[in-house]
Design an enzyme around this catalytic site. Structure first.
Site, short mmCIF file in Angstrom:
data_model
loop_
_atom_site.label_atom_id
_atom_site.label_comp_id
_atom_site.label_asym_id
_atom_site.label_seq_id
_atom_site.Cartn_x
_atom_site.Cartn_y
_atom_site.Cartn_z
N LYS A 81 39.47 36.44 45.04
CA LYS A 81 40.64 36.37 45.91
C LYS A 81 40.21 36.78 47.31
CE LYS A 81 45.47 37.71 46.27
NZ LYS A 81 46.58 38.37 45.56
N VAL A 139 42.65 32.06 46.01
CA VAL A 139 41.79 32.45 44.89
C VAL A 139 40.83 31.29 44.61
CG1 VAL A 139 41.68 33.17 42.48
CG2 VAL A 139 43.59 33.92 43.92
N GLY A 145 43.75 28.42 43.48
CA GLY A 145 45.15 28.49 43.89
C GLY A 145 45.30 29.29 45.16
N ASP A 185 55.81 42.81 41.36
CA ASP A 185 55.94 41.35 41.46
C ASP A 185 55.75 40.72 40.08
OD1 ASP A 185 56.39 38.94 42.77
OD2 ASP A 185 54.28 38.66 43.31
N GLY A 243 48.31 31.75 47.56
CA GLY A 243 49.57 32.47 47.60
C GLY A 243 49.80 33.01 48.99
N GLY A 244 50.79 33.86 49.12
CA GLY A 244 51.15 34.40 50.42
C GLY A 244 50.09 35.29 51.05
N MET A 245 49.30 35.98 50.23
CA MET A 245 48.30 36.91 50.76
C MET A 245 46.94 36.29 50.96
SD MET A 245 49.79 39.90 51.06
CE MET A 245 48.58 41.18 50.90
N GLY A 246 46.65 35.17 50.27
CA GLY A 246 45.33 34.58 50.40
C GLY A 246 45.10 33.47 49.41
#
Length: 167
Positions: free
Chosen positions: A34, A19, A12, A129, A14-17
């Protein structure tokens, strides 16, 4: 990655990186890896904060918190965090597929989340979060399919209270 991990597949993003499913080369075990966005590894302040926070997060040992196994920065500058590989589903997926949780299930999930957060808060870590996408319902091998353990994941934007409850 870093001559320590072999990427097997993408789990998957997300905004930071992103996985990935990866194999930890020296041990031959599968992990969730990640890898943060490349530009994050170019800023010395970000690298220092990542290292400090990863060290603190790796001290969290509660069974309801995803386990951090390793972290580092590759020679190419990529920051990464290796975590236990979980099998199961996000709470958000379960709610989307099944609708409202039964009261007993909702209480069990809430208790697992609260136990995880209790340890984190005692160490000065605020998740910031918490949402169904960051609560994982992990299947435990050798147990019935409906017997899951709740895992709080993705402490990526956690706030660390300076000077409090250091490990």
């Amino acid at each position: 990655l870093d001559e320590r991990y072999t990427i097997v597949g993408r789990l998957g993003a997300g905004g930071m990186g992103t996985v990935y499913r990866a194999e930890q080369a020296p041990l031959g075990r599968e992990v969730a890896l990640k890898v943060l966005r490349r530009e994050l590894g170019r800023d010395p302040d970000t690298v220092a904060r990542f290292t400090r926070e990863a060290k603190l997060l790796s001290q969290l040992k509660h069974p309801n918190t995803v386990t951090i196994l390793d972290f580092g920065q590759s020679p190419e500058g990529l920051l990464y965090l290796a975590m236990e590989l979980l099998e199961g589903e996000m709470l958000s997926s379960r709610m989307r597929d099944m609708g409202t949780l039964a009261v007993d299930d909702a209480v069990r999930v809430a208790c697992g989340v609260l136990r995880s957060l209790d340890e984190a808060h005692a160490r000065g870590i605020i998740h910031r979060d918490l949402k169904p996408d960051n609560i994982f319902l992990a299947r435990v091998h050798g147990r019935p399919d409906d017997d899951v353990i709740v895992k709080v994941v993705d402490f990526g934007i956690a706030k660390i209270r300076d000077g409090e409850h250091s490990p």
